[in-house]
Enzyme design. Structure first.
Site: not given
Length: 177
Positions: A91, A100, A103, A105
């Site tokens: 990344r 990106r 990712d 999260d």
């Protein structure tokens, strides 16, 4: 955060996405890296969805999904683990909400609510994002959002009929590595 948080096993939900390069391969590599962590057990992985970008829209479509995990890591340690995986996959940090490679999260971590400079749990905008709610509702429709005290399915039902989230495949179809 109590000391028992770090020593207990917690159910957490991780959102993942990619819109640069071999998107599916990036997602598979991320899931594989999570599965190799001693402190993480993968419980369930959603289908993969092709989604339109949010925020900065002048970029390619994303592939997104959600994984349910059991972890003994504290929320901040889990965040660091996810950032480390992102780095290994390649990344590059560009602009906010921009393109990106990967990712990862933390969407929800048990019933915990965290608000620090580095981390906010539950994810502060997840209830507004079809690309999060659709795959999360696939694997945990009855999961209750710790702030809104409503199920993920109820939150998803509130979104307008969004055609920008399209199921394309299971992440395991192409043989994860």
């Amino acid at each position: 955060m109590s000391s028992s948080t770090a020593n207990s096993i917690h159910l957490a939900y991780i959102g993942f996405g990619s819109n640069i390069g071999d998107r599916l391969k990036h997602l598979q590599n991320a899931i594989h890296a999570l599965s190799k962590m001693e402190e993480i057990v993968l419980e369930q992985i959603s289908s993969i969805y092709k989604t339109t970008p949010v925020g900065y829209e002048a970029q390619g479509q994303f592939l997104n999904g959600v994984a349910a995990i059991q972890t003994s890591l504290s929320p901040l340690s889990l965040l660091q683990t996810l950032k480390d995986i992102e780095t290994v996959i390649g990344r590059q940090h560009r602009i906010r909400w921009g393109p990106r490679e990967i990712d990862l999260d933390i969407l929800i971590y048990g019933n915990l609510c965290v608000q620090t400079e580095k981390l906010v749990i539950p994810h502060p905008e997840m209830h507004l994002r079809g690309f999060v709610l659709v795959p999360l509702a696939e694997i945990a429709p009855d999961l209750v959002h710790p702030v809104f005290q409503e199920s993920i399915q109820t939150l998803l039902n509130r979104l307008e009929n969004d055609k920008s989230v399209i199921r394309i495949t299971s992440i395991l179809c192409s043989g994860s590595t």
